[in-house]
Design a protein around this motif. Structure first.
Motif, mmCIF file in Angstrom:
data_model
loop_
_atom_site.group_PDB
_atom_site.id
_atom_site.type_symbol
_atom_site.label_atom_id
_atom_site.label_comp_id
_atom_site.label_asym_id
_atom_site.label_seq_id
_atom_site.Cartn_x
_atom_site.Cartn_y
_atom_site.Cartn_z
ATOM 1 N N GLN A 188 -7.647 0.245 -0.658
ATOM 2 C CA GLN A 188 -7.829 -1.040 0.031
ATOM 3 C C GLN A 188 -9.041 -0.981 0.963
ATOM 4 O O GLN A 188 -9.791 -1.945 1.059
ATOM 5 C CB GLN A 188 -6.558 -1.373 0.823
ATOM 6 N N THR B 182 0.843 -1.198 0.000
ATOM 7 C CA THR B 182 0.000 0.000 0.000
ATOM 8 C C THR B 182 0.880 1.250 0.000
ATOM 9 O O THR B 182 0.606 2.216 -0.717
ATOM 10 C CB THR B 182 -0.941 -0.011 1.224
ATOM 11 N N ASP C 55 -5.745 -1.380 -4.980
ATOM 12 C CA ASP C 55 -5.133 -2.010 -3.802
ATOM 13 C C ASP C 55 -6.057 -3.116 -3.288
ATOM 14 O O ASP C 55 -7.053 -2.835 -2.635
ATOM 15 C CB ASP C 55 -4.903 -0.943 -2.729
ATOM 16 N N GLU C 56 -5.724 -4.344 -3.604
ATOM 17 C CA GLU C 56 -6.535 -5.508 -3.219
ATOM 18 C C GLU C 56 -8.030 -5.276 -3.477
ATOM 19 O O GLU C 56 -8.844 -5.363 -2.562
ATOM 20 C CB GLU C 56 -6.299 -5.849 -1.748
HETATM 21 MG MG LIG Z 1 -2.071 -2.848 2.031
#
Ligand SMILES: [Mg+2]
Ligand SMILES: Nc1ncnc2c1ncn2[C@@H]1O[C@H](COP(=O)(O)OP(=O)(O)OP(=O)(O)O)[C@@H](O)[C@H]1O
Length: 248
Positions: free
Chosen positions: A81, A50, A157-158
């Motif tokens: 995220q 991140t 992010d994810e």
């Molecule tokens: Mg992260």
């Protein structure tokens, strides 16, 4: 080697955080060229993924190194995220707000927001409020919000890790289709993920990071035609290759 012309170069990026006089080194000399391609960044929890995206987006300053955007238009979209939608604003207003901040009138912003909501399949939900949406729909709103600023580079992010497996799988293929068809402004995607499977399913290249402080353990080219078949021998051979880098 990046694919297509280089749009972003990272040169020896380093980053530490200092808190209570303790210093934690998070990123330890990351250098890579990114072209017009889909790149997955894979690494263990807490390694600095991140942080790396935030540095690329300009939300965090690196201690050392250089980030070079080769194109004049370096607009960046970010799917966070842990994204937040404003609960008192409708879906349409949530997507329109950043555009408003960028100088569009409300009417222009809403028109643009409608276009991207419809691209992510939420055309008929513009008047809903975030609490009225499922997790998958909320993530679509986050995606629409990032796309609506019409970025060249999309950071994610994810983006699928909080979704149930079926929702995640359909959103994965929708995101890939949007990108492959070239119907948005996005030329390059950088996606952080925990999942080897997801990385190989989606990306042109997979950057494997070490545990903290993050360095590049290796980069794996994924030269498989799309849509990809997880059960193919080639897919599984690439999985083995990536797992080898992870445990090296
Ligand atoms: Mg992260
Ligand atoms: N603003 C900050 N101040 C202090 N420490 C921070 C800050 N941001 C991140 N860290 C620390 O830096 C390290 C890397 O954090 P980061 O969020 O980049 O990891 P990550 O790879 O994204 O983890 P995850 O996979 O769990 O999302 C962690 O140990 C975290 O505690």
């Amino acid at each position: 080697m990046s694919r297509g012309k280089v749009i972003l170069s990272l040169r020896n990026i380093t980053k530490s955080f200092t808190e209570d006089s303790k210093t934690l080194k998070v990123i330890d000399g990351i250098s890579v060229d990114i072209g017009e391609e889909f790149v997955a960044i894979l690494g263990p929890s807490g390694c600095g993924k991140t942080t790396l995206l935030r540095i690329i987006a300009g939300l965090e300053k690196p201690d050392g190194g250089e980030i070079i955007f080769t194109s004049k238009d370096a607009r960046i979209g970010f799917v966070f995220q842990f994204p937040t939608l404003l609960p008192w604003m409708s879906v349409l207003e949530n997507v329109a707000l950043p555009l408003r901040v960028n100088g569009l009138s409300w009417q222009e912003a809403k028109e643009r927001a409608r276009k991207y909501l419809s691209l992510v399949g939420l055309a008929s939900f513009e008047d809903f409020y975030p609490r009225e949406l499922s997790g998958g729909m909320r993530q679509r709103v986050n995606l629409a919000r990032a796309l609506a600023i019409e970025p060249v580079l999309l950071l994610m992010d994810e983006p699928f890790s909080a979704l149930d497996p079926l929702t995640a799988e359909s959103l994965r293929s929708e995101v890939l289709d949007l990108w492959l068809w070239g119907v948005t402004s996005v030329r390059t995607i950088l996606m952080v993920t925990h999942s080897v499977d997801e990385a190989i399913l989606m990306a042109d290249r997979v950057i494997v990071l070490t545990a903290r402080p993050a360095k590049i353990a290796g980069i794996v080219d994924i030269n498989l035609p799309r849509p990809r078949d997880r059960r193919s021998a080639d897919f599984q051979a690439l999985e083995d290759k990536v797992y080898e880098l992870i445990s090296s």
